[in-house]
Design a protein around this motif. Structure first.
Motif, PDB file in Angstrom:
ATOM      1  N   PHE B  46       0.830  -1.207   0.000  1.00 29.88           N
ATOM      2  CA  PHE B  46       0.000   0.000   0.000  1.00 29.88           C
ATOM      3  C   PHE B  46       0.869   1.263   0.000  1.00 29.88           C
ATOM      4  O   PHE B  46       0.775   2.094  -0.903  1.00 29.88           O
ATOM      5  CB  PHE B  46      -0.925  -0.051   1.221  1.00 29.88           C
ATOM      6  N   LEU B  52      -3.706  -0.471  -3.006  1.00 25.89           N
ATOM      7  CA  LEU B  52      -4.526  -0.625  -1.814  1.00 25.89           C
ATOM      8  C   LEU B  52      -5.316  -1.925  -1.892  1.00 25.89           C
ATOM      9  O   LEU B  52      -6.250  -2.053  -2.673  1.00 25.89           O
ATOM     10  CB  LEU B  52      -5.498   0.558  -1.671  1.00 25.89           C
ATOM     11  N   PHE B  54      -7.952  -4.397  -0.400  1.00 29.51           N
ATOM     12  CA  PHE B  54      -9.032  -4.426   0.580  1.00 29.51           C
ATOM     13  C   PHE B  54      -9.403  -5.877   0.900  1.00 29.51           C
ATOM     14  O   PHE B  54     -10.510  -6.165   1.325  1.00 29.51           O
ATOM     15  CB  PHE B  54     -10.249  -3.636   0.078  1.00 29.51           C
ATOM     16  N   ARG B 103      -2.923  -6.946 -12.485  1.00 28.17           N
ATOM     17  CA  ARG B 103      -3.249  -6.361 -13.776  1.00 28.17           C
ATOM     18  C   ARG B 103      -4.022  -5.053 -13.569  1.00 28.17           C
ATOM     19  O   ARG B 103      -4.220  -4.286 -14.487  1.00 28.17           O
ATOM     20  CB  ARG B 103      -4.127  -7.326 -14.581  1.00 28.17           C
ATOM     21  N   TYR B 104      -4.481  -4.847 -12.340  1.00 31.45           N
ATOM     22  CA  TYR B 104      -5.297  -3.676 -12.036  1.00 31.45           C
ATOM     23  C   TYR B 104      -4.565  -2.754 -11.081  1.00 31.45           C
ATOM     24  O   TYR B 104      -3.654  -3.163 -10.373  1.00 31.45           O
ATOM     25  CB  TYR B 104      -6.617  -4.089 -11.390  1.00 31.45           C
ATOM     26  N   VAL B 105      -5.010  -1.518 -11.053  1.00 29.88           N
ATOM     27  CA  VAL B 105      -4.493  -0.595 -10.056  1.00 29.88           C
ATOM     28  C   VAL B 105      -5.669   0.083  -9.375  1.00 29.88           C
ATOM     29  O   VAL B 105      -6.820  -0.134  -9.728  1.00 29.88           O
ATOM     30  CB  VAL B 105      -3.581   0.476 -10.685  1.00 29.88           C
ATOM     31  N   LYS B 106      -5.328   0.895  -8.385  1.00 28.61           N
ATOM     32  CA  LYS B 106      -6.300   1.734  -7.693  1.00 28.61           C
ATOM     33  C   LYS B 106      -7.511   0.950  -7.217  1.00 28.61           C
ATOM     34  O   LYS B 106      -7.394  -0.143  -6.717  1.00 28.61           O
ATOM     35  CB  LYS B 106      -6.728   2.871  -8.609  1.00 28.61           C
ATOM     36  N   ILE B 107      -8.683   1.522  -7.455  1.00 26.38           N
ATOM     37  CA  ILE B 107      -9.897   0.966  -6.888  1.00 26.38           C
ATOM     38  C   ILE B 107     -10.199  -0.429  -7.423  1.00 26.38           C
ATOM     39  O   ILE B 107     -10.736  -1.274  -6.720  1.00 26.38           O
ATOM     40  CB  ILE B 107     -11.059   1.952  -7.136  1.00 26.38           C
ATOM     41  N   PHE B 108      -9.819  -0.688  -8.675  1.00 30.00           N
ATOM     42  CA  PHE B 108     -10.096  -2.002  -9.252  1.00 30.00           C
ATOM     43  C   PHE B 108      -9.287  -3.079  -8.536  1.00 30.00           C
ATOM     44  O   PHE B 108      -9.768  -4.174  -8.288  1.00 30.00           O
ATOM     45  CB  PHE B 108      -9.773  -2.002 -10.746  1.00 30.00           C
ATOM     46  N   ILE B 111     -10.997  -3.726  -5.213  1.00 34.67           N
ATOM     47  CA  ILE B 111     -12.212  -4.533  -5.308  1.00 34.67           C
ATOM     48  C   ILE B 111     -11.894  -5.985  -5.620  1.00 34.67           C
ATOM     49  O   ILE B 111     -12.492  -6.902  -5.064  1.00 34.67           O
ATOM     50  CB  ILE B 111     -13.153  -3.945  -6.377  1.00 34.67           C
ATOM     51  N   LEU B 114     -10.651  -7.624  -2.597  1.00 34.66           N
ATOM     52  CA  LEU B 114     -11.801  -7.853  -1.715  1.00 34.66           C
ATOM     53  C   LEU B 114     -12.557  -9.108  -2.152  1.00 34.66           C
ATOM     54  O   LEU B 114     -12.978  -9.920  -1.325  1.00 34.66           O
ATOM     55  CB  LEU B 114     -12.723  -6.633  -1.748  1.00 34.66           C
ATOM     56  N   ALA B 115     -12.693  -9.273  -3.471  1.00 35.07           N
ATOM     57  CA  ALA B 115     -13.381 -10.455  -3.985  1.00 35.07           C
ATOM     58  C   ALA B 115     -12.668 -11.737  -3.568  1.00 35.07           C
ATOM     59  O   ALA B 115     -13.302 -12.696  -3.117  1.00 35.07           O
ATOM     60  CB  ALA B 115     -13.488 -10.386  -5.504  1.00 35.07           C
ATOM     61  N   PHE B 116     -11.358 -11.746  -3.685  1.00 35.05           N
ATOM     62  CA  PHE B 116     -10.614 -12.940  -3.281  1.00 35.05           C
ATOM     63  C   PHE B 116     -10.752 -13.200  -1.787  1.00 35.05           C
ATOM     64  O   PHE B 116     -10.880 -14.344  -1.354  1.00 35.05           O
ATOM     65  CB  PHE B 116      -9.141 -12.811  -3.673  1.00 35.05           C
ATOM     66  N   GLY B 246     -10.602  -4.133   6.229  1.00 32.17           N
ATOM     67  CA  GLY B 246     -10.789  -2.698   6.465  1.00 32.17           C
ATOM     68  C   GLY B 246     -10.045  -2.245   7.707  1.00 32.17           C
ATOM     69  O   GLY B 246      -9.436  -1.169   7.729  1.00 32.17           O
ATOM     70  N   VAL B 249      -6.425  -1.709   6.951  1.00 37.22           N
ATOM     71  CA  VAL B 249      -6.200  -0.421   6.311  1.00 37.22           C
ATOM     72  C   VAL B 249      -6.301   0.694   7.351  1.00 37.22           C
ATOM     73  O   VAL B 249      -5.495   1.632   7.378  1.00 37.22           O
ATOM     74  CB  VAL B 249      -7.220  -0.171   5.176  1.00 37.22           C
TER      75      VAL B 249
END
Lengths: 293, 318
Positions: B46, B52, B54, B103-108, B111, B114-116, B246, B249
């Motif tokens: 982070f 980041l 989550f 493969r993603y950054v930021k909010i993606f 999320i 978080l899914a995992f 959460g 974080v």
């Protein structure tokens, strides 16, 4: 066939409620770039407040057929907390998105105790209220008419939202802002007012969703954090920021969930998230999302 | 120099703590040590790489469950073996998760992680036969360097030898992390955080470095989870729930993620704050949320950022 119909109707019912919350999430993300973890708290708040509203209405002698209207109205009233929360969020618009996410997480924590303070720790229900509208029978399957009304209400809200975003002047401004914030502001869009109204609209969709679902299931303190998980699955499958994505995502999640519950009860959330991961591997931005980076 | 002295003082205070403080407070420090280790890794991702997560609680839970399975199902008692195996399990799970997530950054990215995390949570929750469902699995007391400490009861074991073991572990892992973030590898990570495109043009293999940072952070998370589970004697699915992520974080931002020691400070502050608030009122979540909101709005640099500002202000006055 019977089982199929059961899954279909149960799934569509759940999808219609999920759509409302996910649409709120999409709207706020699309225009404001904030992922609102507190959307689940609005949903739970709508549910609890809906119970209180209906009980008040019963005490006031309101006829039973109007309960669904009472619930929708109570959800709309509750949206008044939207502008207040937006006022707090406003302080971090210019910060890193991690802070915005974290601030909405702070609201999740706070609302958890607000619910506990006003309605106590025990789950609350409206009893058998959803049956007061009677049943619909299709062949060998029968289900509460109330569920059909909720599906209809959700479709109505979806159409109204679509009309609002596509046809009205204000909707066009919102879409322009979602497309390019700075350009919209430069062209004279009132960004402050847009932020406040979009967040309130997002809140409203969540609270109405919660209010509509409460006659069919209990309102509990686990509700907000559990719903967020499903709403997130919806927007990730559909693509962040896309309304069409919210609709399709909600249908997929609703149906997968209903199917998993009847077939393999232990796979409920697991099945949803497997779909999420499969979609993301195949289409990184979700089904209707814009490519990332 | 000043920083080294402060760290030395902190270590001495922590080492002396069980001798002077009431056992209750010592039992609070133990999870703080565990979170300190987990957050060192979390902050590599982070604070230093700009990703980041989550869903980082996934790895904390993974460590806890690895410790539970090893100790109570497979009869492995050696703490060293448990640590190594759990760390390896963390890394093994982190690789596929990271391959998909980076493969993603930021909010993606947030999320997807978080899914995992939720995927793992529902696995723990629903596969009762394997994981004990919502009751979880018991974690037995491990042997430290082959020593049983049979004469000690549970609390004296935890606040005695186990406490010192974990303190040393935190210091060693902290030192390792210090070396990592100040190595060329660490500089690559901050370059990726600040400007991924430019870093790529300069020849940095952005995804590979993100992946390695992810795996290292997962290993730290798993080891933190092992200590946490031994402390409570239980591994349960709540450890993997998204709200726990959460909290991770929360702790990091509370201490200050722009700072190497921030997350450790955040872990200690959070644990004591939560315990105090729980003693005051049943509505402690509200207060915790309020404090989080105030930190996010007023002191985004966290406690370490605040301390730094004060220090600089005093320095300027002189």
């Amino acid at each position: 066939m019977t089982a199929f119909l059961d899954v279909l109707i149960g799934g569509v019912f759940h999808a219609s409620v999920l759509f409302l919350v996910a649409a709120g999430l999409q709207l706020v993300f699309g225009v404001q770039r904030i992922v609102n973890l507190a959307c689940g708290s609005f949903y739970a708040l709508g549910a609890y407040f809906g119970i209180t509203a209906v009980n008040t209405a019963i005490a006031a002698g309101v006829p039973p057929w109007s309960f669904i209207l009472v619930l929708i109205l109570s959800g709309i009233l509750l949206a008044a907390i939207g502008p207040v929360i937006e006022l707090v969020l406003r302080t971090v618009y210019k910060r890193d998105e991690a802070f915005q996410l974290l601030l909405t997480f702070a609201f999740v924590l706070m609302f958890q105790d607000v619910l506990r303070f006003f309605w106590g720790a025990n789950p609350q229900t409206l009893g058998n209220l959803s049956m007061s509208y009677g049943k619909v029978t299709l062949g060998e399957v029968s289900f509460p008419t109330y569920n059909v009304l909720v599906i209809a209400a959700s479709i109505g809200i979806a159409l109204a939202l679509g009309w609002f975003l596509q046809r009205t002047r204000y909707g066009r401004i919102l879409r322009a802002t979602a497309e390019n914030r700075d350009m919209a502001a430069a062209l004279g869009a009132n960004v402050r007012w847009i932020n406040a109204s979009v967040f309130t609209l997002g809140t409203l969709l969540g609270t109405v969703g919660g209010a509509l679902v409460v006659p069919t299931s209990a309102a509990s303190l686990d509700m907000p954090v559990e719903l967020v998980v499903e709403a997130f699955a919806v927007v990730v499958i559909g693509g962040l920021g896309s309304m069409r994505g919210a609709l399709v995502g909600a249908l997929i999640v609703g149906l997968v969930r209903a199917w998993a519950i009847t077939k393999y009860a232990e796979l409920e959330v697991l099945a949803i998230y497997l779909v999420v991961i499969v979609v993301l591997v195949a289409r990184p931005a979700g089904l209707f999302g814009k490519p990332i980076e | 120099m000043m920083r080294l002295a402060l760290v030395a003082v902190a270590i001495v205070v922590l080492a002396a703590f069980p001798k002077v403080a009431a056992p209750y407070y010592v039992t609070l420090v133990l999870p703080a040590l565990a979170y300190g280790i987990a957050l060192l890794g979390f902050n590599l991702l982070f604070g230093y790489t700009g990703l980041l997560s989550f869903g980082h609680a996934l790895f904390v839970a993974l460590g806890a469950y690895a410790a539970a399975v090893l100790s109570s199902k497979l009869g492995v008692k050696s703490f060293e073996v448990i640590l190594i195996v759990s760390g390896a399990v963390g890394a093994a799970v982190a690789i596929p998760v990271a391959l998909l997530s980076v493969r993603y950054v930021k909010i993606f990215f947030g999320i997807l992680t978080l899914a995992f995390g939720m995927l793992f949570h529902s696995f723990l929750f629903k596969f009762y036969d394997l994981t004990g469902g919502d009751t979880g699995i018991r974690v037995l007391r491990p042997k430290l360097f082959g020593m049983e400490f049979a004469e000690l009861d549970k609390t004296s074991f935890l606040i005695g030898p186990f406490y010192y073991y974990c303190l040393v572990l935190l210091v060693v892992m902290g030192f390792l992390m210090w070396r990592i973030v100040h190595s060329p590898f660490g500089l690559h990570l901050t370059a990726i955080r600040d400007n991924p495109r430019k870093a790529e043009y300069l020849g940095v293999r952005v995804r590979l470095f993100r992946l390695i940072a992810f795996v290292i952070s997962a290993v730290y998370g798993a080891i933190g989870g092992v200590i946490l589970a031994i402390n409570t004697g239980q591994a349960d699915p709540e450890l993997a729930y998204w709200t726990h992520s959460g909290e991770l974080v929360f702790m990091t931002v509370l201490g200050g993620f722009g700072n190497f020691f921030g997350p450790i400070v955040g872990a200690f502050t959070f644990i004591f704050l939560k315990s105090e608030l729980m003693g005051i009122t049943q509505y402690w979540r509200f207060l915790l949320g309020l404090i989080l909101a105030l930190i996010v709005i007023l002191i985004p640099g966290g406690l370490m950022g605040l301390a730094r500002d004060l220090y600089l202000k005093i320095g300027a006055r002189r």
